[in-house]
Design a protein around this motif. Structure first.
Motif, PDB file in Angstrom:
ATOM      1  N   LYS A 225       0.856  -1.284  -0.107  1.00  0.00           N
ATOM      2  CA  LYS A 225      -0.135   0.151  -0.145  1.00  0.00           C
ATOM      3  C   LYS A 225       1.013   1.102   0.005  1.00  0.00           C
ATOM      4  CE  LYS A 225      -3.451   1.872   2.660  1.00  0.00           C
ATOM      5  NZ  LYS A 225      -4.732   1.762   3.866  1.00  0.00           N
ATOM      6  N   PRO A 226       0.500   2.183  -0.870  1.00  0.00           N
ATOM      7  CA  PRO A 226       1.329   3.454  -0.855  1.00  0.00           C
ATOM      8  C   PRO A 226       1.594   4.049   0.566  1.00  0.00           C
ATOM      9  CG  PRO A 226      -0.136   3.663  -2.826  1.00  0.00           C
ATOM     10  CD  PRO A 226      -0.332   2.314  -2.189  1.00  0.00           C
ATOM     11  N   GLY A 227       2.440   4.457   0.941  1.00  0.00           N
ATOM     12  CA  GLY A 227       2.614   5.156   2.161  1.00  0.00           C
ATOM     13  C   GLY A 227       3.550   4.006   3.074  1.00  0.00           C
ATOM     14  N   ASP A 228       3.508   2.482   2.737  1.00  0.00           N
ATOM     15  CA  ASP A 228       4.180   1.629   3.686  1.00  0.00           C
ATOM     16  C   ASP A 228       5.421   1.349   2.888  1.00  0.00           C
ATOM     17  OD1 ASP A 228       1.935   1.619   5.250  1.00  0.00           O
ATOM     18  OD2 ASP A 228       1.242  -0.285   4.313  1.00  0.00           O
ATOM     19  N   GLU A 229       5.923   2.213   1.957  1.00  0.00           N
ATOM     20  CA  GLU A 229       7.083   1.654   1.201  1.00  0.00           C
ATOM     21  C   GLU A 229       8.478   1.609   2.145  1.00  0.00           C
ATOM     22  OE1 GLU A 229       5.079   3.886   0.273  1.00  0.00           O
ATOM     23  OE2 GLU A 229       5.983   5.785  -0.266  1.00  0.00           O
ATOM     24  N   ASN A 230       8.497   2.726   2.922  1.00  0.00           N
ATOM     25  CA  ASN A 230       9.717   2.953   3.574  1.00  0.00           C
ATOM     26  C   ASN A 230       9.959   1.774   4.714  1.00  0.00           C
ATOM     27  OD1 ASN A 230      10.260   5.148   2.444  1.00  0.00           O
ATOM     28  ND2 ASN A 230       9.705   6.674   4.066  1.00  0.00           N
ATOM     29  N   TYR A 231       9.083   1.087   5.314  1.00  0.00           N
ATOM     30  CA  TYR A 231       8.946   0.285   6.352  1.00  0.00           C
ATOM     31  C   TYR A 231       9.600  -1.142   5.553  1.00  0.00           C
ATOM     32  CZ  TYR A 231       7.581  -3.662   8.932  1.00  0.00           C
ATOM     33  OH  TYR A 231       7.491  -4.953   9.731  1.00  0.00           O
ATOM     34  N   TRP A 232       8.951  -1.210   4.579  1.00  0.00           N
ATOM     35  CA  TRP A 232       9.271  -2.750   3.604  1.00  0.00           C
ATOM     36  C   TRP A 232      10.526  -2.388   2.983  1.00  0.00           C
ATOM     37  CZ3 TRP A 232       7.304  -6.999   4.977  1.00  0.00           C
ATOM     38  CH2 TRP A 232       5.787  -6.935   5.561  1.00  0.00           C
ATOM     39  N   PHE A 233      11.096  -1.184   2.673  1.00  0.00           N
ATOM     40  CA  PHE A 233      12.459  -1.051   2.001  1.00  0.00           C
ATOM     41  C   PHE A 233      13.434  -1.388   3.184  1.00  0.00           C
ATOM     42  CE2 PHE A 233      15.594   2.241   0.576  1.00  0.00           C
ATOM     43  CZ  PHE A 233      15.916   1.462  -0.355  1.00  0.00           C
ATOM     44  N   GLU A 234      13.193  -0.840   4.378  1.00  0.00           N
ATOM     45  CA  GLU A 234      14.203  -1.223   5.357  1.00  0.00           C
ATOM     46  C   GLU A 234      14.103  -2.775   5.874  1.00  0.00           C
ATOM     47  OE1 GLU A 234      16.521   0.824   6.575  1.00  0.00           O
ATOM     48  OE2 GLU A 234      15.552   2.328   5.129  1.00  0.00           O
ATOM     49  N   TYR A 235      12.707  -3.261   5.801  1.00  0.00           N
ATOM     50  CA  TYR A 235      12.708  -4.536   5.908  1.00  0.00           C
ATOM     51  C   TYR A 235      13.405  -5.603   5.099  1.00  0.00           C
ATOM     52  CZ  TYR A 235      10.343  -9.116   6.629  1.00  0.00           C
ATOM     53  OH  TYR A 235      10.103 -10.478   6.845  1.00  0.00           O
ATOM     54  N   TYR A 236      13.465  -5.506   3.696  1.00  0.00           N
ATOM     55  CA  TYR A 236      13.924  -6.056   2.849  1.00  0.00           C
ATOM     56  C   TYR A 236      15.423  -5.912   2.794  1.00  0.00           C
ATOM     57  CZ  TYR A 236      10.185  -9.336   1.572  1.00  0.00           C
ATOM     58  OH  TYR A 236       8.991 -10.340   1.650  1.00  0.00           O
ATOM     59  N   LYS A 237      15.953  -4.710   3.143  1.00  0.00           N
ATOM     60  CA  LYS A 237      17.575  -4.655   3.176  1.00  0.00           C
ATOM     61  C   LYS A 237      17.778  -5.410   4.351  1.00  0.00           C
ATOM     62  CE  LYS A 237      17.592   0.090   3.433  1.00  0.00           C
ATOM     63  NZ  LYS A 237      18.320   1.328   3.266  1.00  0.00           N
ATOM     64  N   ASP A 238      17.246  -5.327   5.297  1.00  0.00           N
ATOM     65  CA  ASP A 238      17.842  -6.155   6.649  1.00  0.00           C
ATOM     66  C   ASP A 238      17.651  -7.608   6.611  1.00  0.00           C
ATOM     67  OD1 ASP A 238      18.374  -5.930   9.300  1.00  0.00           O
ATOM     68  OD2 ASP A 238      16.518  -6.737   9.865  1.00  0.00           O
ATOM     69  N   PHE A 239      16.512  -7.810   5.881  1.00  0.00           N
ATOM     70  CA  PHE A 239      16.464  -9.367   5.616  1.00  0.00           C
ATOM     71  C   PHE A 239      17.384  -9.903   4.509  1.00  0.00           C
ATOM     72  CE2 PHE A 239      14.028 -13.041   3.748  1.00  0.00           C
ATOM     73  CZ  PHE A 239      13.401 -13.597   4.874  1.00  0.00           C
ATOM     74  N   SER A 240      17.607  -9.342   3.675  1.00  0.00           N
ATOM     75  CA  SER A 240      18.614  -9.743   2.536  1.00  0.00           C
ATOM     76  C   SER A 240      19.969  -9.925   3.159  1.00  0.00           C
ATOM     77  CB  SER A 240      18.601  -8.954   1.333  1.00  0.00           C
ATOM     78  OG  SER A 240      17.119  -8.805   1.011  1.00  0.00           O
ATOM     79  N   PHE A 241      20.195  -8.802   3.917  1.00  0.00           N
ATOM     80  CA  PHE A 241      21.664  -8.850   4.644  1.00  0.00           C
ATOM     81  C   PHE A 241      21.852  -9.814   5.468  1.00  0.00           C
ATOM     82  CE2 PHE A 241      25.152  -7.323   7.296  1.00  0.00           C
ATOM     83  CZ  PHE A 241      25.793  -6.494   6.525  1.00  0.00           C
ATOM     84  N   LYS A 242      20.636 -10.043   6.494  1.00  0.00           N
ATOM     85  CA  LYS A 242      20.595 -11.248   7.299  1.00  0.00           C
ATOM     86  C   LYS A 242      20.760 -12.568   6.592  1.00  0.00           C
ATOM     87  CE  LYS A 242      18.903  -9.357  11.384  1.00  0.00           C
ATOM     88  NZ  LYS A 242      17.738  -8.607  11.504  1.00  0.00           N
ATOM     89  N   PHE A 243      20.138 -12.642   5.256  1.00  0.00           N
ATOM     90  CA  PHE A 243      20.371 -13.925   4.698  1.00  0.00           C
ATOM     91  C   PHE A 243      21.600 -14.256   4.282  1.00  0.00           C
ATOM     92  CE2 PHE A 243      20.465 -15.708   0.281  1.00  0.00           C
ATOM     93  CZ  PHE A 243      19.311 -16.769   0.287  1.00  0.00           C
ATOM     94  N   LEU A 244      22.398 -13.322   4.018  1.00  0.00           N
ATOM     95  CA  LEU A 244      23.724 -13.580   3.673  1.00  0.00           C
ATOM     96  C   LEU A 244      24.694 -13.928   4.839  1.00  0.00           C
ATOM     97  CD1 LEU A 244      24.359 -10.412   1.160  1.00  0.00           C
ATOM     98  CD2 LEU A 244      23.873 -12.770   0.531  1.00  0.00           C
ATOM     99  N   THR A 245      24.750 -12.995   5.868  1.00  0.00           N
ATOM    100  CA  THR A 245      25.306 -13.438   6.958  1.00  0.00           C
ATOM    101  C   THR A 245      24.856 -14.889   7.635  1.00  0.00           C
ATOM    102  OG1 THR A 245      23.769 -12.249   8.428  1.00  0.00           O
ATOM    103  CG2 THR A 245      25.764 -10.994   7.629  1.00  0.00           C
ATOM    104  N   ASN A 246      23.520 -15.137   7.568  1.00  0.00           N
ATOM    105  CA  ASN A 246      23.137 -16.380   7.904  1.00  0.00           C
ATOM    106  C   ASN A 246      23.619 -17.546   6.919  1.00  0.00           C
ATOM    107  OD1 ASN A 246      21.791 -15.394  10.041  1.00  0.00           O
ATOM    108  ND2 ASN A 246      19.750 -15.517   9.117  1.00  0.00           N
ATOM    109  N   LEU A 247      23.926 -17.246   6.078  1.00  0.00           N
ATOM    110  CA  LEU A 247      24.968 -18.561   5.033  1.00  0.00           C
ATOM    111  C   LEU A 247      26.246 -18.384   5.365  1.00  0.00           C
ATOM    112  CD1 LEU A 247      22.860 -18.047   1.620  1.00  0.00           C
ATOM    113  CD2 LEU A 247      22.820 -19.985   3.386  1.00  0.00           C
ATOM    114  N   GLY A 248      26.685 -17.693   6.219  1.00  0.00           N
ATOM    115  CA  GLY A 248      28.072 -17.502   6.604  1.00  0.00           C
ATOM    116  C   GLY A 248      28.989 -16.495   6.077  1.00  0.00           C
ATOM    117  N   ILE A 249      28.481 -15.604   5.129  1.00  0.00           N
ATOM    118  CA  ILE A 249      29.193 -14.533   4.573  1.00  0.00           C
ATOM    119  C   ILE A 249      29.705 -13.583   5.859  1.00  0.00           C
ATOM    120  CG2 ILE A 249      29.212 -12.499   2.978  1.00  0.00           C
ATOM    121  CD1 ILE A 249      28.032 -14.109   1.130  1.00  0.00           C
TER     122      ILE A 249
END
Ligand code: GAP
Length: 457
Positions: A225-249
């Motif tokens: 929903k327009p207006g929620d983009e900042n929340y989800w942008f931060e969410y996926y930055k964090d989620f993607s970063f953790k995906f990498l570190t959880n894989l051992g990077i």
């Protein structure tokens, strides 16, 4: 960390990556994934689907074709503006990406992304920029070059049959937004993800798998929903970063780069790249973009079909906004090997190559080793057959046990299972850990549980 040359040689030696079309002299910057490379890319995709789709209550998958109706690329803007500036050396006909040439010549002090063609020409002239191949400074004027691969579909080769190989998988998702939403009865927010090949006629591919013309992407288009983009942008930055570190990077091998606001496309609300420390320095691994409703609006305009969403809670109609994490499989493949490879110096002065891959990603989860071929092969084959129904495992009865351990360490196999006289007498095996070299004694019937517990991600 390995150099690029060491990486290429390692990847070939152990069957991860071979030069494409090698027996015909190769095809510039095309690479084949060998037996272990094919397993590793498969495991990368499995890990991505698991975390980004299957374990998310919001997200579903999709699989759309490489060739789409050409109007898609008109609507998305790729036909008009998916270009890079190029210059040709008049002396040796070497072609360079002009913006990269400027950046290199300025030793990184100029960011030439989006630089005007006349400014590129001016810089090259004023700074007498030389051709990296022949050393002369005799360039054509900078021109734009389309990265789209063009071909024809059907029996008539005219402009009406022109089609393109997709340069990203994302557009296939946008044009199916309504179908997926209706069929799956989805409410915002929700995401649609797909894995697939993308093609870009890059002017200067290079750095092994980093910039190639045919590559695989893992893209999630997350509609909200327009207006929620900042929340989800931060969410996926964090989620993607953790995906990498959880894989051992290791975190020290990663950094975040926020694209400067003034460089963003007019519709973009932000783009952050997760960067990895490649042998040539930090460079883009994964792009996360907040793309407003630009793509859906364009497809509405060009197709005449409504891609609006009727909000069941407020009864409002609007075009959803999108946050998009977009990852190249080949870039993660490189990052994982660079991050995991070690040439360990042992106490006795020998060295041991190890690929410390997360067990979930390892091409083989275990290797089955009969201690003495003649005596232990039958039982070892039984164990192999039992395990291979559930896991990718390998079987090695070639050399002395020490050499077999070395090879399995070097290709990242986390567990080496030795079948010896104890297996025949008591039904136990020795399981050696790749990283610590510690050994556990495990009953044959418990090996599956032992592996399941440790391979999990
Ligand atoms: N849909 C958005 C998009 O395609 P991009 O930044 O152009 O964005 C996304 O590409 C990711 O695809 C990059 O972060 C990179 O991992 C990968 N990628 C892009 N071009 C590539 C190439 N020529 N070779 C290998 N990977 C590439």
């Amino acid at each position: 960390m390995m150099t690029l040359e060491e990486l290429v040689s390692y990847a070939k030696r152990y069957g991860f990556v071979f030069a494409g079309s090698e027996i015909y002299g190769g095809l510039a910057n095309a690479w084949d994934f060998g037996p272990l490379g094919a397993l590793l890319t498969d495991n990368i995709k499995k890990a991505w689907f698991k975390k980004f789709i299957d374990e998310s209550k919001y997200n579903v998958r999709l699989d759309t074709p490489i060739i789409l109706n050409s109007k898609v690329w008109e609507a998305s803007g790729h036909l008009q503006s998916f270009n890079d500036p190029k210059v040709d050396c008049k002396n040796c006909h070497n072609r360079e990406r002009a913006d990269k040439l400027v950046e290199k010549a300025s030793k990184g002090t100029i960011d030439a992304d989006g630089m005007k063609l006349e400014d590129i020409d001016k810089f090259i002239k004023e700074n007498n920029v030389k051709c990296p191949v022949c050393g002369k400074s005799d360039w054509t004027q900078a021109r734009t070059f389309s990265l789209m691969y063009k071909t024809n579909q059907g029996v008539v080769e005219d402009s009406s049959s022109t089609v393109y190989l997709r340069p990203e998988t994302a557009q296939g998702i946008y044009i199916d937004f309504k179908n997926v939403q209706r069929a799956m009865r989805l409410k915002l927010p929700f995401g649609i993800g797909q894995a697939g090949k993308a093609f870009r006629n890059e002017i200067t591919p290079g750095n092994f798998l980093f910039r190639v013309r045919e590559f695989e992407q893992l893209e999630l288009e997350f509609f909200l929903k327009p207006g929620d983009e900042n929340y989800w942008f931060e969410y996926y930055k964090d989620f993607s970063f953790k995906f990498l570190t959880n894989l051992g990077i290791k975190e020290e091998n990663l950094s975040l780069y926020d694209h400067p606001k003034e460089k963003l496309a007019f519709y973009s609300k932000g783009t952050t790249d997760i960067m990895f420390r490649y042998p040539w320095g930090f460079d883009e691994l994964w792009g996360i973009a907040s793309r407003t409703n630009y793509d859906l609006s364009k497809h509405m305009e060009f197709s005449g079909e409504s891609l609006e969403y009727l909000d069941p809670e407020t009864n409002e109609k609007y075009i959803p906004y999108v946050v998009e994490p977009s990852l190249g499989v080949g870039r993660l493949f490189l990052a994982l090997i660079l991050n995991s490879y070690e040439n360990e110096l042992l106490e006795n002065g020998d060295t041991r190559e190890i690929l410390h891959l997360h067990p979930y990603l390892a091409p083989y989860k275990a290797v089955v080793l009969p201690l003495i071929k003649k005596v232990h092969s039958e039982k070892a084959t039984e164990v192999f057959e039992m395990l291979s129904k559930e896991f990718n495992v390998s079987y090695d009865d070639t050399q002395a046990i020490g050499k077999r351990y070395r090879r399995s360490d070097a290709i990242g196999t986390p567990f080496a299972i030795t079948i010896d006289d104890d297996t025949l007498a008591n039904g136990t095996v020795t399981i050696r850990d790749r990283d610590t070299m510690k050994q556990d004694i495990v009953k044959v019937e418990d090996i599956k549980d032992y592996l399941r517990e440790r391979v999990n991600f």
